[in-house]
Design an enzyme around this catalytic site. Sequence first.
Site, PDB file in Angstrom:
ATOM      1  N   SER A  81     -27.412 -17.546  -9.431  1.00 39.94           N
ATOM      2  CA  SER A  81     -29.175 -17.966  -9.709  1.00 39.94           C
ATOM      3  C   SER A  81     -29.213 -18.267 -10.783  1.00 39.94           C
ATOM      4  O   SER A  81     -28.624 -19.397 -11.298  1.00 39.94           O
ATOM      5  CB  SER A  81     -30.050 -16.685  -8.832  1.00 39.94           C
ATOM      6  OG  SER A  81     -31.387 -17.047  -9.178  1.00 39.94           O
TER       7      SER A  81
ATOM      8  N   HIS B 186     -29.355 -21.433  -6.652  1.00 39.99           N
ATOM      9  CA  HIS B 186     -30.457 -21.359  -6.323  1.00 39.99           C
ATOM     10  C   HIS B 186     -31.183 -22.368  -7.443  1.00 39.99           C
ATOM     11  O   HIS B 186     -30.777 -22.650  -8.425  1.00 39.99           O
ATOM     12  CB  HIS B 186     -31.128 -19.997  -7.218  1.00 39.99           C
ATOM     13  CG  HIS B 186     -31.450 -18.622  -5.745  1.00 39.99           C
ATOM     14  ND1 HIS B 186     -31.506 -17.690  -6.264  1.00 39.99           N
ATOM     15  CD2 HIS B 186     -31.164 -19.186  -4.806  1.00 39.99           C
ATOM     16  CE1 HIS B 186     -30.932 -16.614  -5.069  1.00 39.99           C
ATOM     17  NE2 HIS B 186     -31.019 -17.685  -4.517  1.00 39.99           N
TER      18      HIS B 186
ATOM     19  N   ASP C  23     -30.633 -11.552  -3.821  1.00 34.17           N
ATOM     20  CA  ASP C  23     -29.719 -12.665  -2.500  1.00 34.17           C
ATOM     21  C   ASP C  23     -28.545 -12.757  -3.157  1.00 34.17           C
ATOM     22  O   ASP C  23     -28.218 -12.129  -4.487  1.00 34.17           O
ATOM     23  CB  ASP C  23     -30.759 -13.724  -3.304  1.00 34.17           C
ATOM     24  CG  ASP C  23     -30.659 -15.200  -1.939  1.00 34.17           C
ATOM     25  OD1 ASP C  23     -30.237 -14.657  -1.056  1.00 34.17           O
ATOM     26  OD2 ASP C  23     -29.705 -15.941  -2.565  1.00 34.17           O
TER      27      ASP C  23
END
Length: 334
Positions: free
Chosen positions: A15, A42, A135
């Site tokens: 991310s 992401h 995540d």
Amino acid sequence: MTKTQPPMIIVVGASAGGMQATANLSAQFPKDFPAAIFIVNHMGADNNGDVLAKVFNESGGLTCEQAHDEQPFQSGHIYLAPPDQHMLLVEGKILVTKGARENRYRPAIDPLFRSAAVAYGNRVIGIILTGYLDDGTSGMMAIKQCGGVCIVQDPLDAAYPDMPQSVIANVGADYCLPVAEMGMLLSDLVRRKLPRRKQPPKDIVIEAEIAQRVLSDLPAVKAIGEQVPFNCPDCGGVLWQIEGDFLRYRCHTGHAFTSAVLLAQQTAKIEETLWVALRMFEERQNLIATMGQSHGSSSSSVSQRVQDSQIHIDRIRAMLKATHKDNHDEVAKG
């Protein structure tokens, strides 16, 4: 690919700070690398994933491309999840879907990791790199439960250590090391001899199927969780708490959240509502003053109503300041 010797699969999630980390990782693979690599980084829906693919192609020895739906894959290639779509794996091919967001993201890491675990079991190597919140933790749990390997970037090496730290705390990493040392480790791991794979747990299969269907599925979410008195911040539906040690929630339309992400989403919705309330009270205050001037109302009455509105305005501003401070503190903790 043969039925007796399925390929090795490497799935990577990143991310914040992930572009540099994944580029550094991809540069370490030799041209004859005997595994397929799948990367979720992401990104916003309006991003152009071709930029990342170009960086990988220029810096590494493997061909890199954005994934396409129903695309067969092969070892020695890197596949990137395209913007605003999940990338999933089934036996021998890639699925690209417009399923519900997970942990606020599409593409998200957990759907890829779960699908890989179900399709390839102990032939999966999962890697979590830099990023905020958590995540990838649930997906890494699925990989471990199906016999795969868990690798995380050393939090001291990560630009944003939240995601690796979450995996370490909730799953336990088989290997924790800087990105610069991962290439050599992976070259060793993909050439191991592995035992026969076992059947994946039913709950992991159900969640993988939810991501594939892109449809509401009430029976499926009932089978893996218990309804709780919370609402989905994305669609407003009720949530189910997923069974297991790692606290997670799902709605029947497919949105999924860890507890940390759900709290962050609720906080964002509260702040959004407060800004709307502040605007409406300020407009009301201005309207009262304008009506008083226009209709010649008693100045004391108008003044009192304006003061009453100001009390509400000041309270809302104080709450917004507190919300901003809480958000800043949470980021500082990470």
